[in-house]
Design a protein around this motif. Structure first.
Motif, PDB file in Angstrom:
ATOM      1  N   PHE A  59      14.485 137.346 -28.755  1.00 39.25           N
ATOM      2  CA  PHE A  59      16.016 137.088 -29.417  1.00 39.25           C
ATOM      3  C   PHE A  59      15.474 136.509 -31.129  1.00 39.25           C
ATOM      4  CE2 PHE A  59      18.828 133.686 -31.001  1.00 39.25           C
ATOM      5  CZ  PHE A  59      20.147 134.427 -31.006  1.00 39.25           C
ATOM      6  N   LEU A  60      14.599 135.781 -30.636  1.00 39.65           N
ATOM      7  CA  LEU A  60      13.899 135.144 -31.865  1.00 39.65           C
ATOM      8  C   LEU A  60      13.349 136.189 -32.972  1.00 39.65           C
ATOM      9  CD1 LEU A  60      13.300 132.402 -32.975  1.00 39.65           C
ATOM     10  CD2 LEU A  60      10.970 132.588 -32.219  1.00 39.65           C
ATOM     11  N   ILE A  61      12.728 137.263 -32.768  1.00 38.34           N
ATOM     12  CA  ILE A  61      12.447 138.355 -33.420  1.00 38.34           C
ATOM     13  C   ILE A  61      13.838 138.984 -34.009  1.00 38.34           C
ATOM     14  CG2 ILE A  61      11.430 140.754 -33.447  1.00 38.34           C
ATOM     15  CD1 ILE A  61       9.417 139.496 -31.459  1.00 38.34           C
ATOM     16  N   LEU A  62      14.850 139.374 -33.330  1.00 39.85           N
ATOM     17  CA  LEU A  62      15.890 140.019 -33.504  1.00 39.85           C
ATOM     18  C   LEU A  62      16.765 139.300 -34.531  1.00 39.85           C
ATOM     19  CD1 LEU A  62      17.088 141.811 -30.328  1.00 39.85           C
ATOM     20  CD2 LEU A  62      16.046 142.825 -32.335  1.00 39.85           C
ATOM     21  N   ILE A  63      16.876 137.980 -34.283  1.00 39.96           N
ATOM     22  CA  ILE A  63      17.667 137.291 -35.322  1.00 39.96           C
ATOM     23  C   ILE A  63      17.004 136.802 -36.448  1.00 39.96           C
ATOM     24  CG2 ILE A  63      16.658 134.884 -34.391  1.00 39.96           C
ATOM     25  CD1 ILE A  63      20.711 135.859 -34.898  1.00 39.96           C
ATOM     26  N   SER A  64      15.646 136.634 -36.437  1.00 36.30           N
ATOM     27  CA  SER A  64      14.951 136.518 -37.495  1.00 36.30           C
ATOM     28  C   SER A  64      15.029 137.744 -38.461  1.00 36.30           C
ATOM     29  CB  SER A  64      13.346 136.464 -37.307  1.00 36.30           C
ATOM     30  OG  SER A  64      13.298 135.379 -36.374  1.00 36.30           O
ATOM     31  N   ALA A  65      14.813 139.111 -37.832  1.00 37.33           N
ATOM     32  CA  ALA A  65      15.136 140.124 -38.645  1.00 37.33           C
ATOM     33  C   ALA A  65      16.405 140.176 -39.379  1.00 37.33           C
ATOM     34  CB  ALA A  65      14.856 141.548 -37.682  1.00 37.33           C
TER      35      ALA A  65
END
Lengths: 249, 199, 199
Positions: A59-65
């Protein structure tokens, strides 16, 4: 985590679908309040009562993107320029501009609220019904040279966009030509992607130009199994011997 | 010398107040103290004293006509009590249907103006041409010369903007710089992205 | 019947009068009794009673705001007492100069000959509708037929323009040889630059 159900102002459905729509550019990202997505995720996490580290990481990677995409969407025409910046500089610049846009949003919110409070305030917009007539306006004598001056101003060419900062950032092609030649003295072949790992996009591009240059000089052979597969570089002579082998086989 | 004079001659500030009343009822826009002083051929201090008198007379709850200090001047408006009756008779063409985009652009011009369309575009991330034209048409925004470098037109808000939003002046806009925490938060997130990004 | 009623119920005609006061101060045209009755959701008789009250309150000698009954209905005007102040307020001082927008638009029309608003918009990089209307109102520019039968309206400068700029004729405009040999060349140059200009 992608099946996280969202109920936002601009979108209702699973997180996965939100991602898809955004990537297909069917849903403008600037209309999505990503803070709400994060809140939904945290609530979902709390409801589960267990910490799924893998899901959190994803989730962290996706939301960061998504945040980065959204940030970049705020100044599309300068994306190229930003790509030239070092990661820390880019982060700094993005944060500064996001904060600036935040202020515009805050200002807009305040104005909207203010306008709502003024809804019961009525005043006359035009002249009063029985106001005295205004006399015809008179204009003082004007210098005709001003007419020429404003037209000259309108005829001034805008300066060409400066490319100075780009020139400074470009490493010379010869630098890579020399480096690849030296490399092929030691080894008969190498993997391009491995060799340029850790370099900036501009440096990779220049390195690629160096490859084309060497190929033109017939010093190397370039092979790639498939689109996006690793690019293999080998000495031209070794490639020739390989071809020979193939033909003879 | 002034005080005794006033006492003798039938309260001249009240007379001045009547003249100002007359000016305000026919004026097309708020009138500043200076403008009023010029028109009444009186001095600014006495105009202010008269305005104080009028503020008391024309105030919410006491009168249907209300004196307000707005857009750098003084103007009459309808009392809020009469809003229902007003809404049956009058349109609100300036503020009707202002979009979020228009509000953001308006905020940028109000806070950072005069500014050019490229500057607004950079902050908002989308082209603002149509929005700016709409604001100009409504009279909330006006051209304010050209920027020297490459001649882009600059825009600023109008007194009508201040009037519609009920502001005494642009200085009455709230400060928007209490966002330090936000900037740090945004930075942290962006750094996370920067670290994950290949090459 | 009216007087005792007013005394009993907290004077409702006075309240109605306040609402009417409010409507009249916002209105851009005289309001008829019927219109006022509709807006106040009250009946015509009571509106007339309230207007009578207002006529007494807002009359010459007592107030700077005077309620006047004209052909179209009722409207406020300035008291006669304030006539001098009014004429000072409405007398326009001689305009010393023109805005950048007005000057640019005027220069385009003067140098390039009759041209349409879309043409001026293209060269200035911004909508000129408001500016052209202002120039027409000032009498510096006038309509000059259409581009073709159904085309856009063209504008040309007037004799007043020539007088204000001290020109015997348009031929006496300062030369612009540095921008081009003739009107066509200058026009092309301006259009080319306009395309390159941001905004």
């Amino acid at each position: 985590m992608r099946d996280l159900e969202l109920d936002l102002d601009a979108f209702t459905g699973p997180f996965d679908l939100l991602l898809t729509l955004v990537l297909r550019e069917e849903l403008p990202l600037r209309e999505i309040d990503l803070a709400d997505v994060i809140v939904a995720f945290v609530e979902n996490l709390a409801a589960r009562g267990e910490l799924d580290l893998e899901a959190c990481g994803e989730f962290l990677i996706l939301i960061s993107a998504l945040l980065e995409l959204k940030a970049r969407g705020l100044f599309p025409e300068e994306e190229a320029e930003l790509a030239e910046l070092e990661p820390e500089e880019a982060a700094e610049e993005l944060a500064r501009r996001l904060a600036e846009y935040r202020r515009a949003r805050e200002g807009a919110d305040w104005l909207t609220k203010r306008l709502g409070e003024q809804a019961d305030r009525y005043f006359r917009l035009g002249p009063a019904p029985l106001a005295p007539k205004r006399p015809e306006p008179t204009l003082a004598a004007q210098d005709p040279e001003r007419l020429a001056a404003v037209l000259r101003f309108l005829a001034v060419e805008p300066p060409a966009p400066s490319t100075l900062h780009m020139a400074l950032k470009f490493p010379p092609v010869s630098q890579f030509v020399d480096r690849f030649r030296a490399l092929l003295q030691r080894r008969s072949r190498f993997d391009f992607d491995q060799e340029v790992q850790g370099l900036s996009r501009v440096e990779i591009a220049v390195a690629f130009v160096a490859l084309l240059e060497l190929r033109k000089q017939n010093e190397i052979a370039i092979a790639q199994a498939d689109s996006f597969a690793p690019i293999r570089i080998s000495r031209a002579d070794s490639e020739r011997s390989l071809a020979w082998n193939v033909r003879s086989a | 010398m002034e005080r005794p004079l006033r006492l003798i001659s039938s309260n001249p500030v009240d007379e001045l107040a009547r003249t100002i009343e007359a000016l305000l009822v026919v004026a097309g826009a708020p009138l500043s103290v200076d403008t009023l002083a010029e028109a009444t051929a009186d001095d600014a201090d006495r105009v202010e004293a008269a305005l104080e008198l009028l503020s008391e007379r024309f105030r919410e709850g006491r009168s249907g006509i209300v004196l307000e200090h707005v857009a750098g001047g003084y103007a009459f408006r309808a009392s809020r009590e009469a809003a229902d009756a007003c809404s049956r008779l009058f349109e609100r063409p300036v503020e009707r249907g202002l979009s979020q985009a228009a509000m953001e652009t308006l905020a940028i011009i109000a806070y950072l103006g005069p500014c050019t369309r490229p500057e607004m575009t950079r902050i908002r991330g989308v082209n603002v041409d149509g929005v700016v034209s709409g604001l100009v048409e409504r009279g909330l925004v006006v051209e304010s010369g050209r920027e020297n470098e490459f001649g882009a037109i600059r825009y600023k808000t109008t007194p009508l903007f201040e009037r519609v939003f009920g502001l005494e002046s642009l200085a009455a806009l709230p400060r928007l710089d209490d966002l330090g925490a936000d900037v740090t938060e945004i930075r942290t997130r962006l750094e996370t992205v920067a670290e994950k990004r290949p090459a």
